[in-house]
Design an enzyme around this catalytic site. Structure first.
Site, PDB file in Angstrom:
ATOM      1  N   GLU A 357       0.842  -1.203   0.000  1.00  0.00           N
ATOM      2  CA  GLU A 357       0.000   0.000   0.000  1.00  0.00           C
ATOM      3  C   GLU A 357       0.879   1.257   0.000  1.00  0.00           C
ATOM      4  O   GLU A 357       0.501   2.298  -0.520  1.00  0.00           O
ATOM      5  CB  GLU A 357      -0.955   0.004   1.204  1.00  0.00           C
ATOM      6  CG  GLU A 357      -2.127   0.964   1.007  1.00  0.00           C
ATOM      7  CD  GLU A 357      -3.177   0.894   2.108  1.00  0.00           C
ATOM      8  OE1 GLU A 357      -2.854   1.204   3.265  1.00  0.00           O
ATOM      9  OE2 GLU A 357      -4.330   0.543   1.809  1.00  0.00           O
ATOM     10  N   HIS A 388       5.638 -26.721   2.946  1.00  0.00           N
ATOM     11  CA  HIS A 388       4.757 -27.788   2.460  1.00  0.00           C
ATOM     12  C   HIS A 388       3.674 -27.239   1.547  1.00  0.00           C
ATOM     13  O   HIS A 388       2.674 -27.911   1.295  1.00  0.00           O
ATOM     14  CB  HIS A 388       4.114 -28.514   3.654  1.00  0.00           C
ATOM     15  CG  HIS A 388       5.151 -29.121   4.557  1.00  0.00           C
ATOM     16  ND1 HIS A 388       5.778 -30.312   4.258  1.00  0.00           N
ATOM     17  CD2 HIS A 388       5.687 -28.681   5.713  1.00  0.00           C
ATOM     18  CE1 HIS A 388       6.655 -30.578   5.224  1.00  0.00           C
ATOM     19  NE2 HIS A 388       6.624 -29.603   6.116  1.00  0.00           N
ATOM     20  N   LYS A 514     -13.464   2.171  -3.851  1.00  0.00           N
ATOM     21  CA  LYS A 514     -14.449   2.459  -2.789  1.00  0.00           C
ATOM     22  C   LYS A 514     -15.645   3.193  -3.398  1.00  0.00           C
ATOM     23  O   LYS A 514     -16.797   2.888  -3.108  1.00  0.00           O
ATOM     24  CB  LYS A 514     -13.837   3.341  -1.702  1.00  0.00           C
ATOM     25  CG  LYS A 514     -12.839   2.634  -0.826  1.00  0.00           C
ATOM     26  CD  LYS A 514     -12.361   3.592   0.258  1.00  0.00           C
ATOM     27  CE  LYS A 514     -11.130   3.064   0.950  1.00  0.00           C
ATOM     28  NZ  LYS A 514     -10.531   4.017   1.864  1.00  0.00           N
TER      29      LYS A 514
HETATM   30  O1  F6P Z   1      -8.712   1.632   2.029  1.00  0.00           O
HETATM   31  C1  F6P Z   1      -7.404   1.637   2.526  1.00  0.00           C
HETATM   32  C2  F6P Z   1      -7.362   2.143   3.934  1.00  0.00           C
HETATM   33  O2  F6P Z   1      -7.582   3.506   3.958  1.00  0.00           O
HETATM   34  C3  F6P Z   1      -6.051   1.797   4.636  1.00  0.00           C
HETATM   35  O3  F6P Z   1      -5.042   2.687   4.339  1.00  0.00           O
HETATM   36  C4  F6P Z   1      -6.469   1.797   6.066  1.00  0.00           C
HETATM   37  O4  F6P Z   1      -5.560   1.123   6.903  1.00  0.00           O
HETATM   38  C5  F6P Z   1      -7.810   1.097   5.954  1.00  0.00           C
HETATM   39  O5  F6P Z   1      -8.353   1.525   4.733  1.00  0.00           O
HETATM   40  C6  F6P Z   1      -8.771   1.369   7.073  1.00  0.00           C
HETATM   41  O6  F6P Z   1      -9.036   2.743   7.167  1.00  0.00           O
HETATM   42  P1  F6P Z   1      -9.681   3.347   8.470  1.00  0.00           P
HETATM   43  O7  F6P Z   1      -8.757   3.086   9.608  1.00  0.00           O
HETATM   44  O8  F6P Z   1      -9.860   4.801   8.177  1.00  0.00           O
HETATM   45  O9  F6P Z   1     -11.001   2.645   8.688  1.00  0.00           O
END
Ligand code: F6P
Length: 553
Positions: A357, A388, A514
């Site tokens: 990431e 394994h 998203k």
């Molecule tokens: O979608 C990626 C992300 O933003 C990550 O960087 C982060 O760790 C995760 O989602 C969870 O985000 P949050 O802690 O804001 O719920």
């Protein structure tokens, strides 16, 4: 100008073509009996052996020239002093400040932060104490027995990984606490857990830096429904059964959490770097505050090591440079992380987020496309289990892959039952023997065998070897050394980002998914919305018709 066209990079390319291409590890070891001494470093609780890489002294010098050319020192200064190293979001990345002593203050946006950091740690300590002592009670007056962390990504993987690794350090007052980690949006993990739990004694930790992540908020909504089967008062339900850990006090308040039930951190802590903050609450609940502080102290030790040691003596810098050498010059597209200790089961998954990431980027800090590879695909598994499963590819596949072998040296020194102790200690030896054997076979291939054994082997029984690996031995796995280990990889990622000229602290690549998921959901629950691609539409039609059939049956 692309880093690929700079003098330091070009020299590495020339050096590879002239000195390394066609050389294998067997030859390098045969030619130099001092190779291990030359290419290993003992620092603090760690021994880093990087002799099993296709490098010479000159390679190391050229690689350290590359970080000098890329001004690692200047970038490190920017990182630790709270400058906006996360340029696309105009933010500092100050996870290091979360583990620094109070006396070592940093200024962010004109404000000193050490006091806030330590005040929030104190607030977390207070929550830990209230739960440990049984003062924190559920709606019917019983103490908490089960803690469920609802979070995803950094708000899940960090605490999950560390709690699994540190179970042996469980605080006596946490003896009766059960820990659960729920991340999946489909609700399956949550539904399964809730079947076995009691509303009276269950506490939910809502872990979300943004407090907008739909995965976590959906599970939180389901948790609320489950609790409300038994609890009439929304105030009691929220005050006694939820704690929020987030950078947004406002959003926690919108959810209904009072100030007492909010633990805060800051937007200058990235999600995948957040386990040092209040996101580490499950870790602190498991091992207690004293050991949690040891965890922070270990990371702080690594911060100092990283800041102060010369590149060729510096664990994170060496890890970073070897990664660059393997992926950019030797063509490795994969990197396997192989802990020889079941306690580190989740460490590869944690590192997958941390590295991919952060550095899975194709645009540099100036917004231009890069013309060189960045982060390789990182995956891994507990080493003996992976032997394994997927080691076949490491030994005889067609992909060049580099590996990190990780292993604590001493274990089971304090195992109370003597009979078990002897057996477990011999299993520890067996585990270490496997670790050393695998890196030896990867390096030497058939050369690892005696001449007699090598004879008359079919082609499919032969091993080419020459696969590079690092072995990182840790004296003992403790909160302190785990903290240092994680920090070493955080800094590795940072160093690589400096060389690749990318911003490791943003993650724009996950945003579009998203947004489209939101739109797709809207389309699914509304009539008549169609998609302009036949695949999505076809899949959606199938889902709808199957769900319709289910309803009618
Ligand atoms: O979608 C990626 C992300 O933003 C990550 O960087 C982060 O760790 C995760 O989602 C969870 O985000 P949050 O802690 O804001 O719920």
């Amino acid at each position: 100008m692309s880093v690929r066209r700079t003098p330091a990079w070009q020299r590495l390319e020339d050096h590879y073509a002239a000195e390394i291409k066609g050389k294998n590890l067997f030859e390098l070891f045969s030619a130099d009996k001092q190779r291990f001494n030359r290419f290993s470093r003992g620092k603090g609780e760690f021994l880093l052996d990087f002799s099993k890489h296709r490098i010479t002294e000159e390679t190391l010098t050229l690689l350290t020239n590359l970080v000098d050319q890329q001004q690692l020192g200047r970038w490190t200064e920017k990182l630790f002093s709270g400058q906006d190293v996360n340029s696309s979001e105009g933010r500092a990345a100050l996870h290091t400040a979360l583990r620094a002593p109070k006396s070592l203050d940093t200024v962010v946006d004109g404000k000193k932060i050490a006091e806030q950091v330590h005040a929030n740690l104190e607030k977390m300590a207070n929550v830990v104490e209230r739960i440990h002592s049984g003062q924190w009670r559920g709606y019917s007056g019983k103490p908490i027995t089960d803690v469920i962390n609802l979070g995803v990504g950094g708000s899940d993987l960090g605490p999950l990984m560390a709690c699994h690794a540190l179970e042996e350090f469980r605080h006596p007052k946490a003896k009766k606490l059960n820990f659960h980690f729920v991340s999946s949006i489909d609700g399956s993990q949550l539904a399964e857990r809730l079947k076995h739990l009691n509303q009276e004694t269950t506490l939910f930790i809502l872990s979300s830096k943004s407090f907008t992540t739909i995965d976590t908020l959906s599970n939180a909504a389901a948790a609320k429904c489950w609790l409300s089967e038994k609890i009439q008062s929304p105030k009691v339900l929220l005050n006694q059964h939820f704690i929020g850990c987030s950078a947004s006090s406002e959003k926690m308040a919108d959810f209904g959490l009072s100030e007492d039930n909010q633990l805060l951190f800051w937007d200058w802590v990235g999600g995948r770097f957040s386990l040092w903050s209040v996101i580490g609450l499950p870790i602190a609940l498991l091992v207690g505050m004293e050991q949690f502080r040891q965890f922070l102290a270990g990371a702080h030790w690594m911060d100092n090591h990283f800041k102060n040691e010369k590149p060729d003596q510096n664990i994170p810098v060496l890890l970073a440079l070897l990664g660059i050498w393997n992926s950019n010059f030797l063509g490795a597209k994969g990197h396997a992380v192989l802990p020889y200790d079941g306690r580190l089961k989740y460490f590869p998954a944690y590192l997958s987020q941390l590295e991919m990431e952060s550095n899975g980027k194709s645009v540099n800090r100036q917004g231009e496309l890069v013309d060189y590879g960045t982060c390789p695909i990182l995956w891994g598994e507990v080493g003996p289990n992976a032997q394994h499963a997927f080691y076949q590819l490491l030994h005889q596949g067609t992909q060049p892959v580099s590996c990190d072998f990780l292993a604590p040296v001493t274990r089971y020194q304090h195992e109370p039952a003597k009979g078990t102790r002897n057996q477990l200690q011999s299993q520890q030896q067996l585990t270490l023997a496997n670790c050393l054997a695998q890196s030896r076979v990867l390096m030497f291939g058939d050369h690892a065998m005696d001449d007699h054994a090598k004879q008359n082997r079919r082609q499919d029984q032969q091993y080419e070897g020459n696969q590079p690996s690092t072995t990182l031995l840790i004296n003992e796995l403790t909160p302190y050394t785990l903290g240092a280990l994680i920090a070493a990889y955080e800094h590795k990622v940072f160093v690589q980002s400096v060389v690749w000229e990318i911003n490791p602290f943003d993650q724009w690549g996950v945003e579009l998914g998203k947004q489209i998921a939101k739109e797709t959901y809207q389309a699914m629950v509304s009539e008549g919305v169609t998609f302009d691609d036949s695949s999505t539409q076809g899949l959606l039609d199938f889902v709808r018709s199957q769900q319709q059939r289910e309803k009618q049956s």
